[in-house]
Design an enzyme around this catalytic site. Structure first.
Site, PDB file in Angstrom:
ATOM      1  N   GLY A  72       0.738  -1.227  -0.132  1.00  0.00           N
ATOM      2  CA  GLY A  72      -0.016   0.125  -0.099  1.00  0.00           C
ATOM      3  C   GLY A  72       0.874   1.268   0.110  1.00  0.00           C
ATOM      4  O   GLY A  72       0.440   1.965  -0.782  1.00  0.00           O
ATOM      5  N   ASN A 153      -7.649   4.179   8.703  1.00  0.00           N
ATOM      6  CA  ASN A 153      -6.802   2.849   9.189  1.00  0.00           C
ATOM      7  C   ASN A 153      -6.866   2.936  10.804  1.00  0.00           C
ATOM      8  O   ASN A 153      -6.598   1.809  11.434  1.00  0.00           O
ATOM      9  CB  ASN A 153      -5.251   2.925   8.681  1.00  0.00           C
ATOM     10  CG  ASN A 153      -4.669   4.239   8.775  1.00  0.00           C
ATOM     11  OD1 ASN A 153      -5.044   5.476   8.644  1.00  0.00           O
ATOM     12  ND2 ASN A 153      -3.467   4.347   9.784  1.00  0.00           N
ATOM     13  N   HIS A 203      -1.625  -8.021   2.730  1.00  0.00           N
ATOM     14  CA  HIS A 203      -1.548  -8.511   4.281  1.00  0.00           C
ATOM     15  C   HIS A 203      -2.760  -8.173   4.974  1.00  0.00           C
ATOM     16  O   HIS A 203      -2.695  -8.595   6.606  1.00  0.00           O
ATOM     17  CB  HIS A 203      -0.160  -8.327   4.670  1.00  0.00           C
ATOM     18  CG  HIS A 203      -0.100  -6.910   4.934  1.00  0.00           C
ATOM     19  ND1 HIS A 203      -0.016  -6.312   6.239  1.00  0.00           N
ATOM     20  CD2 HIS A 203       0.300  -5.896   4.153  1.00  0.00           C
ATOM     21  CE1 HIS A 203       0.415  -5.103   6.406  1.00  0.00           C
ATOM     22  NE2 HIS A 203       0.459  -4.739   5.142  1.00  0.00           N
ATOM     23  N   CYS A 326       2.349   1.639  11.490  1.00  0.00           N
ATOM     24  CA  CYS A 326       3.490   2.405  10.814  1.00  0.00           C
ATOM     25  C   CYS A 326       4.172   3.728  11.770  1.00  0.00           C
ATOM     26  O   CYS A 326       5.034   4.077  11.409  1.00  0.00           O
ATOM     27  CB  CYS A 326       3.125   3.171   9.383  1.00  0.00           C
ATOM     28  SG  CYS A 326       2.463   1.872   8.373  1.00  0.00           S
TER      29      CYS A 326
END
Length: 397
Positions: A72, A153, A203, A326
């Protein structure tokens, strides 16, 4: 001790059926797809079969609109940098995005600002939804691209993608969406929703790490990502990750085939967990209650630090997070929670739980048992919670 994995927004386990389909391309059909001999030809055939199937599942007009990447973040970078540099000569030097995008978008926009592009960062409201009218009001003559994520997210809010796509089409502006969290959980049709570019990865949907894609509508001008060989129609050089591509295809197909039943199960668990956690004093759900991903629960608890909560949960066998994987090493509060208007002291006490269909109602029971205990324990040691209670008492006296 229980072992409950509740961080599926960060990554998921590979589904056994997906791994089974990948294995031949790791052990037997290992040839380079660019080769002329038979074993290479079989690998090439697998890549193109997967490309066609993925295109169908995304509603793309042609398999040639699907470009395979490493995931992504690469796809997001390519979408913005590729389009902006391709349109720069035409004077298109303006980008529109939102303040709570994934850092793969926000950091790419920051890099493009250094190259002379101007970025409008749209506000996000308390419910975590971008308003289509704000997008339309921000569009200018020099706007090159609008990039709004399909689903956030961290807080899981699903955006009005079709409405935004219609607005962009009306104004002749390209529309990109980061669908990394949404793909496999919502029905996507890039043609019907007027999406020009879309990023996703394997994933997050029980596929392998290291393989993703960028959908690019035919006719969209975009600079090459990697120079070298002729792979991906000369746009992204490098030997194809055949097993990963097969795994991406298999994972997306599995997600599409099981979506309705799986989502119904996830929504039931999600809503029961939300109802239970909201019984904790001074707790709050972050993001819209209805327009959110089926397996996402994002809460804040005043008076505690989210990091301490997560460590205590881990000791109880519960894997959770405070936001994006992240940025898990950052001590700063989530930029997403700040964007929806939470003050720093509340945003620090956040927890994200994200589920897959491998989770059970018994998992929810255990989480509802442990979280209140941990919050109470941490608040008993918290000077901030002591101040909150003192201020509350003073107001009531």
């Amino acid at each position: 001790m229980r072992n409950i994995y509740a961080d599926n927004s960060a990554t998921t386990a590979i589904a056994p059926s997906v791994l089974e389909k990948m294995m031949p391309y790791l052990t037997e059909v290992y040839g380079n797809p660019s080769s002329l001999y038979r074993i290479g030809g079989k690998a090439k055939e697998a890549v193109e079969k997967s490309r066609a199937n993925i295109a169908k599942n995304l509603g793309a007009a042609s398999p040639s609109e699907i470009f395979f990447t490493s995931g992504g973040s690469e796809s997001d970078n390519w979408a913005l940098k590729g389009v902006c540099h391709a349109l720069k000569a035409k004077g298109k030097k303006h980008i529109i995005t939102s303040k709570f995008e994934h850092h793969a978008i926000l950091h790419t926009c920051a890099a493009l600002e250094k190259d002379g592009f101007e970025v409008t960062y749209l506000d996000v409201y308390e419910n975590g939804i971008v308003k289509p009218e704000d997008v339309e009001n921000a569009i200018r003559e020099d706007t090159a691209i609008v990039s709004i994520m399909y689903a956030n997210n961290e807080i899981g809010t699903i955006q009005p993608i079709a409405e935004i796509g219609t607005i962009c089409k009306k104004h002749g502006v390209l529309f990109h969406t980061d669908a990394v969290q949404a793909a496999g959980y919502v029905r996507i049709n890039v043609v019907e929703q007027n999406i020009d570019l879309l990023s996703m990865t394997a994933h997050k949907i029980h596929g392998p790490k290291g393989c993703g894609l960028l959908y690019v509508r035919r006719g969209v001008k975009i600079d090459n990502l990697i120079e070298g060989g002729a792979q991906e129609r000369n746009r992204r050089a490098g030997t194809e990750n055949v097993a990963g591509i097969v795994g991406l295809d298999a994972a997306l197909q599995l997600s599409v085939d099981t979506m309705d039943e799986r989502n119904a199960k996830l929504v039931k668990m999600r809503d029961r967990l939300i109802d239970g956690l909201l019984k904790i004093e001074r707790s709050r759900l972050n993001g819209d209650r209805v327009h959110r991903l089926p397996g996402n629960v994002n809460m804040c608890f005043e008076g505690i630090e989210g990091e301490s909560l997560l460590l205590k949960l881990d000791l109880c066998g519960i894997s959770a997070s405070s936001g994006s994987a992240c940025t898990s090493g950052s001590l700063d509060p989530s930029h997403v929670l700040l964007a929806i208007g939470l003050p720093h002291e509340i945003a620090h006490g956040s927890m994200r739980l994200s589920f897959s269909d491998e989770n059970t109602e018994e998992d929810i029971d255990y989480i509802l048992e442990k979280v209140p205990e941990i919050v109470s324990y941490l608040r008993a040691m918290s000077p901030l919670w002591e101040k909150i209670k003192k201020d509350e008492a003073a107001q009531n006296s």
